[in-house]
Structure formats: structure tokens, C-alpha cells
Design a protein around this motif. Structure first.
Motif, PDB file in Angstrom:
ATOM      1  N   THR A  38      16.803 -39.557   2.641  1.00 21.57           N
ATOM      2  CA  THR A  38      16.116 -37.744   1.694  1.00 21.57           C
ATOM      3  C   THR A  38      16.409 -37.353   1.294  1.00 21.57           C
ATOM      4  O   THR A  38      17.700 -36.929   1.277  1.00 21.57           O
ATOM      5  N   ASN A  39      15.443 -36.196   0.775  1.00 24.02           N
ATOM      6  CA  ASN A  39      16.574 -35.389  -0.886  1.00 24.02           C
ATOM      7  C   ASN A  39      16.296 -33.570   0.096  1.00 24.02           C
ATOM      8  O   ASN A  39      15.452 -33.870   0.464  1.00 24.02           O
ATOM      9  N   LYS A  40      17.333 -33.561  -0.432  1.00 19.28           N
ATOM     10  CA  LYS A  40      17.099 -32.092  -0.072  1.00 19.28           C
ATOM     11  C   LYS A  40      16.222 -31.094  -0.549  1.00 19.28           C
ATOM     12  O   LYS A  40      16.432 -30.502  -0.173  1.00 19.28           O
ATOM     13  N   LEU A  41      16.319 -31.052  -1.835  1.00 19.70           N
ATOM     14  CA  LEU A  41      14.542 -30.365  -2.718  1.00 19.70           C
ATOM     15  C   LEU A  41      13.730 -30.944  -2.532  1.00 19.70           C
ATOM     16  O   LEU A  41      13.514 -31.769  -2.533  1.00 19.70           O
ATOM     17  N   PRO A  42      12.740 -30.270  -1.951  1.00 16.86           N
ATOM     18  CA  PRO A  42      11.078 -30.663  -2.104  1.00 16.86           C
ATOM     19  C   PRO A  42      11.025 -31.174  -3.023  1.00 16.86           C
ATOM     20  O   PRO A  42      11.283 -29.927  -4.549  1.00 16.86           O
ATOM     21  N   ARG A  43       9.871 -31.892  -3.473  1.00 18.40           N
ATOM     22  CA  ARG A  43       9.878 -31.920  -5.151  1.00 18.40           C
ATOM     23  C   ARG A  43       8.355 -31.089  -5.089  1.00 18.40           C
ATOM     24  O   ARG A  43       7.355 -30.815  -4.458  1.00 18.40           O
ATOM     25  N   GLU A  44       7.577 -30.965  -6.018  1.00 20.28           N
ATOM     26  CA  GLU A  44       6.844 -29.839  -6.960  1.00 20.28           C
ATOM     27  C   GLU A  44       5.744 -30.558  -6.842  1.00 20.28           C
ATOM     28  O   GLU A  44       5.527 -31.912  -6.706  1.00 20.28           O
ATOM     29  N   ILE A  45       5.079 -30.445  -6.095  1.00 22.03           N
ATOM     30  CA  ILE A  45       3.303 -30.858  -5.943  1.00 22.03           C
ATOM     31  C   ILE A  45       2.192 -30.510  -7.455  1.00 22.03           C
ATOM     32  O   ILE A  45       2.529 -29.312  -7.636  1.00 22.03           O
ATOM     33  N   PRO A  46       1.912 -31.527  -7.682  1.00 21.83           N
ATOM     34  CA  PRO A  46       1.193 -31.154  -9.223  1.00 21.83           C
ATOM     35  C   PRO A  46       0.391 -30.017  -9.519  1.00 21.83           C
ATOM     36  O   PRO A  46      -0.438 -30.967  -8.507  1.00 21.83           O
TER      37      PRO A  46
END
Length: 94
Positions: free
Chosen positions: A84-92
Motif C-alpha cells: 500500500t502507498n502512504k500517499l492517496p492517489r488523485e481521482i481524475p
């Protein structure tokens, strides 16, 4: 339960045992008493109901305790199935 670092494992063990087997025994005994009240030939004798209760108490309960203790002692730490990544992904935007 242990993998998620639960603390009251004995309470969880007892609760799981009684919540799974308790309703089955209560409903089965109630239906048997109804069958006895209607003089049904499918009704179990009282001694058979007592034997079933003894089997649940003297066989199933100790096996549940042994399984809970062995599961607690031989469990491995919780590992996530993926990275898992610590930073959330941006939702386009749509």
C-alpha cells in the motif's frame, strides 16, 4: 483475532462458541419439546437430549479451547496481501 492484535482472546473464544452452538441447541431442544407435546414419533427421548448436551460440553468445548489456544500461540503477524502507498492517489475529474 490475534493477527489484528486483539487483547481479550478468551472472551472472544467463549463468545464464538456459545453464539454458534447455543442457538442450535436451544432451537433443537424447543422443537423436540414441541414434538413431545404432540406425541410425535420423531421426538427424541429426554436422555438423548442430555447425551447431546454432554457431548457438546465434554467434547466440543475442550476442542474449542484447544483450537483457540493453538491458534493464538502459533499465529503469525498480520501481513497485508499487497503493498500500500502512504500517499492517496488523485481521482481524475469526469
Amino acid at each position: 483475532y490475534t493477527k489484528m492484535e486483539g487483547q481479550s482472546w478468551v472472551w472472544s473464544l467463549m463468545l464464538a462458541y456459545f453464539l454458534f452452538l447455543g442457538p442450535f441447541f436451544v432451537v433443537g431442544t424447543f422443537l423436540n419439546f414441541v414434538a413431545v407435546a404432540y406425541n410425535s414419533s420423531a421426538a427424541l427421548p429426554f436422555g438423548t437430549v442430555v447425551v447431546i448436551l454432554l457431548i457438546l460440553t465434554l467434547v466440543s468445548f475442550p476442542l474449542n479451547i484447544l483450537g483457540g489456544i493453538s491458534g493464538r500461540n502459533f499465529s503469525t503477524p498480520f501481513e497485508t496481501p499487497c503493498r500500500t502507498n502512504k500517499l492517496p492517489r488523485e481521482i481524475p475529474p469526469l
